[in-house]
Design a protein around this motif. Structure first.
Motif, mmCIF file in Angstrom:
data_model
loop_
_atom_site.group_PDB
_atom_site.id
_atom_site.type_symbol
_atom_site.label_atom_id
_atom_site.label_comp_id
_atom_site.label_asym_id
_atom_site.label_seq_id
_atom_site.Cartn_x
_atom_site.Cartn_y
_atom_site.Cartn_z
ATOM 1 N N PHE A 6 -51.916 -30.427 56.594
ATOM 2 C CA PHE A 6 -51.947 -30.987 57.828
ATOM 3 C C PHE A 6 -52.241 -30.706 58.798
ATOM 4 O O PHE A 6 -52.513 -30.338 59.975
ATOM 5 N N GLY A 7 -51.657 -29.203 58.602
ATOM 6 C CA GLY A 7 -50.843 -27.780 59.962
ATOM 7 C C GLY A 7 -52.644 -27.919 60.494
ATOM 8 O O GLY A 7 -52.830 -27.214 61.895
ATOM 9 N N SER A 8 -53.522 -26.417 59.796
ATOM 10 C CA SER A 8 -54.403 -26.254 59.539
ATOM 11 C C SER A 8 -55.653 -27.049 60.412
ATOM 12 O O SER A 8 -56.459 -27.092 61.191
ATOM 13 N N LEU A 9 -55.337 -28.419 59.470
ATOM 14 C CA LEU A 9 -56.557 -29.527 59.906
ATOM 15 C C LEU A 9 -56.139 -30.119 61.875
ATOM 16 O O LEU A 9 -56.819 -30.632 62.217
ATOM 17 N N SER A 10 -54.932 -29.857 61.778
ATOM 18 C CA SER A 10 -54.400 -30.191 62.959
ATOM 19 C C SER A 10 -54.589 -29.097 64.101
ATOM 20 O O SER A 10 -55.219 -29.306 65.070
ATOM 21 N N ALA A 11 -54.556 -27.977 63.982
ATOM 22 C CA ALA A 11 -54.788 -26.880 64.971
ATOM 23 C C ALA A 11 -56.230 -27.122 65.175
ATOM 24 O O ALA A 11 -56.961 -26.729 66.324
ATOM 25 N N ALA A 12 -56.933 -26.826 63.977
ATOM 26 C CA ALA A 12 -58.961 -27.017 64.064
ATOM 27 C C ALA A 12 -59.155 -28.010 64.988
ATOM 28 O O ALA A 12 -60.210 -27.586 65.861
ATOM 29 N N ILE A 13 -58.788 -28.852 65.092
ATOM 30 C CA ILE A 13 -59.136 -30.454 65.787
ATOM 31 C C ILE A 13 -58.303 -29.956 66.896
ATOM 32 O O ILE A 13 -59.614 -30.193 67.552
ATOM 33 N N ALA A 14 -57.735 -29.559 67.277
ATOM 34 C CA ALA A 14 -56.895 -29.773 69.215
ATOM 35 C C ALA A 14 -57.699 -27.774 68.675
ATOM 36 O O ALA A 14 -58.545 -28.442 70.681
ATOM 37 N N MET A 15 -57.681 -27.205 68.553
ATOM 38 C CA MET A 15 -59.061 -26.130 68.967
ATOM 39 C C MET A 15 -60.160 -26.786 69.785
ATOM 40 O O MET A 15 -60.903 -26.157 70.770
ATOM 41 N N LEU A 16 -60.550 -27.406 69.115
ATOM 42 C CA LEU A 16 -62.065 -28.402 69.163
ATOM 43 C C LEU A 16 -62.035 -28.750 70.251
ATOM 44 O O LEU A 16 -63.353 -28.984 71.464
ATOM 45 N N ALA A 17 -60.903 -30.166 70.503
ATOM 46 C CA ALA A 17 -60.938 -30.970 71.527
ATOM 47 C C ALA A 17 -60.344 -29.556 72.710
ATOM 48 O O ALA A 17 -60.930 -30.287 73.795
ATOM 49 N N THR A 18 -60.068 -28.698 73.043
ATOM 50 C CA THR A 18 -59.900 -27.742 73.280
ATOM 51 C C THR A 18 -61.276 -26.987 74.380
ATOM 52 O O THR A 18 -61.435 -27.356 75.066
#
Length: 66
Positions: A6-18
């Motif tokens: 969950f953590g890496s998935l959430s971080a990856a999506i947040a980076m893509l959103a940024t």
């Protein structure tokens, strides 16, 4: 059952959103106003998705009372 990342998935999506947010700013600066609203909406959806993944992560870590 294997643990879901969950953590890496959430971080990856947040980076893509940024990154998409920066693209939105560049689109506005270069005069592509017709695309700004769509890119901004996609950015918001990605941030909300990342937040919901964090909520799911927190709820999945709680002990179950079954």
């Amino acid at each position: 059952m294997p643990k879901i990342p969950f953590g890496s998935l959430s971080a990856a999506i947040a980076m893509l959103a940024t990154a998409l947010g920066f693209l939105t700013v560049q689109l506005r600066a270069n005069g592509y106003e017709q695309y700004v609203e769509s890119a901004a909406s996609a950015t918001v959806v990605m941030y909300v998705t990342a937040a919901l993944i964090v909520v799911t992560w927190v709820l999945a870590r709680r002990p179950h009372s079954d």
